[in-house]
Design a protein around this motif. Structure first.
Motif, short mmCIF file in Angstrom:
data_model
loop_
_atom_site.label_atom_id
_atom_site.label_comp_id
_atom_site.label_asym_id
_atom_site.label_seq_id
_atom_site.Cartn_x
_atom_site.Cartn_y
_atom_site.Cartn_z
N THR A 78 59.79 11.11 31.84
CA THR A 78 59.26 10.86 30.50
C THR A 78 60.00 9.67 29.92
O THR A 78 61.23 9.60 29.96
CB THR A 78 59.42 12.08 29.58
OG1 THR A 78 60.81 12.44 29.49
CG2 THR A 78 58.62 13.27 30.09
N ARG A 80 60.07 6.62 26.63
CA ARG A 80 59.61 6.24 25.29
C ARG A 80 60.23 4.91 24.91
O ARG A 80 61.45 4.77 24.89
CB ARG A 80 60.00 7.32 24.26
CG ARG A 80 59.58 6.99 22.83
CD ARG A 80 58.07 7.00 22.67
NE ARG A 80 57.64 6.56 21.36
CZ ARG A 80 57.50 7.37 20.31
NH1 ARG A 80 57.77 8.66 20.43
NH2 ARG A 80 57.09 6.90 19.15
N GLU A 104 62.06 17.67 14.49
CA GLU A 104 61.20 17.53 15.67
C GLU A 104 61.36 16.15 16.29
O GLU A 104 61.47 16.02 17.51
CB GLU A 104 59.74 17.76 15.28
CG GLU A 104 59.42 19.18 14.84
CD GLU A 104 57.99 19.31 14.36
OE1 GLU A 104 57.20 18.35 14.54
OE2 GLU A 104 57.65 20.37 13.80
N HIS A 105 61.38 15.13 15.43
CA HIS A 105 61.50 13.76 15.94
C HIS A 105 62.90 13.51 16.51
O HIS A 105 63.04 12.83 17.54
CB HIS A 105 61.16 12.76 14.84
CG HIS A 105 59.69 12.67 14.57
ND1 HIS A 105 59.00 11.47 14.53
CD2 HIS A 105 58.75 13.63 14.36
CE1 HIS A 105 57.73 11.69 14.29
NE2 HIS A 105 57.55 13.00 14.16
N ALA A 108 63.01 14.93 19.88
CA ALA A 108 62.27 14.11 20.84
C ALA A 108 63.11 12.94 21.32
O ALA A 108 63.14 12.64 22.53
CB ALA A 108 60.97 13.61 20.21
N TYR A 109 63.82 12.28 20.41
CA TYR A 109 64.68 11.16 20.80
C TYR A 109 65.87 11.64 21.63
O TYR A 109 66.36 10.91 22.50
CB TYR A 109 65.19 10.41 19.57
CG TYR A 109 64.11 9.64 18.84
CD1 TYR A 109 63.37 8.66 19.50
CD2 TYR A 109 63.83 9.90 17.51
CE1 TYR A 109 62.37 7.96 18.83
CE2 TYR A 109 62.84 9.20 16.83
CZ TYR A 109 62.11 8.22 17.50
OH TYR A 109 61.13 7.53 16.84
N VAL A 112 63.94 13.04 25.47
CA VAL A 112 63.13 12.24 26.39
C VAL A 112 64.03 11.76 27.53
O VAL A 112 65.19 11.42 27.32
CB VAL A 112 62.47 11.05 25.64
CG1 VAL A 112 63.51 10.08 25.09
CG2 VAL A 112 61.50 10.32 26.55
#
Length: 199
Positions: A78, A80, A104-105, A108-109, A112
């Protein structure tokens, strides 16, 4: 859509066509096919290492970073891609919204497998965003790979981070033990524009 295509789509590349096959090896770029091939094999991603690409504007650091990101997508990691300023803006908007999206963000950072952080420290980082960046890098250290592309040398990053303690903490997690690629040579935008004009 294949797994590779899905991975490339979610990576949000600015240059979706960038790939290692199109990297240009001019003598004064200080970049070898062997080194790019080794990085494209993504062993460093598996090993949760840091790669830092440094060059002046136009020398192709963003292209190379995204080309290596494409190589990681082919191996179904994955990925980004984002500019540091855009990451900070995203987190600031989520924080202001107060709807839980900030966490949540941030997650994600943090999780990933390969974030590609472009234009690193091009603009100053506030104290609040320095804390965000520290939390991301702290969570990733020795647990996940990171690729950073910057116009500035690490000692110059220090001057862009508000708060001496945060600056020390962030730089310690990034600069120590990273693999560095120092690109040099001509402005690649001008190089390709000239080649196009000669056709």
């Amino acid at each position: 859509m294949s797994g590779t295509d899905k991975s490339k789509y979610s990576a949000c590349f600015k240059l979706p066509s960038a790939c290692v096959e199109d990297v240009v090896y001019l003598k004064d770029r200080r970049l070898s096919r062997d080194r790019v091939a080794r990085l494209a094999a993504c062993d460093w991603v598996e090993a949760c290492e840091m790669v830092v690409i440094i060059s002046k504007t136009g020398c192709g650091k963003s292209f190379l970073g995204q080309a290596l990101g494409d190589a990681a997508c082919r191996r179904l990691f994955t990925v980004r891609y984002a500019r540091l300023a855009d990451i900070m803006d995203d987190l600031n908007r989520c924080r202001a919204a107060g709807d839980g999206s900030y966490y949540e963000h941030m997650d994600a950072y943090k999780t990933v497998q390969l974030p590609i952080v472009d234009d690193f420290m091009t603009t100053p980082v506030t104290t609040q965003n320095a804390v965000d960046l520290f939390e991301i890098m702290e969570a990733r250290e020795s647990r996940a790979a990171t690729l950073i592309a910057s116009q500035l040398e690490p000692y110059e990053w220090y001057l862009r981070i508000e708060g001496e303690l945060m600056a020390d903490s962030i730089l310690n997690r990034i600069a120590t033990g990273a693999r560095y690629i120092d690109l040099d040579g001509p402005n690649m935008r001008e190089y390709f524009a000239k080649r196009k004009g000669e056709l």
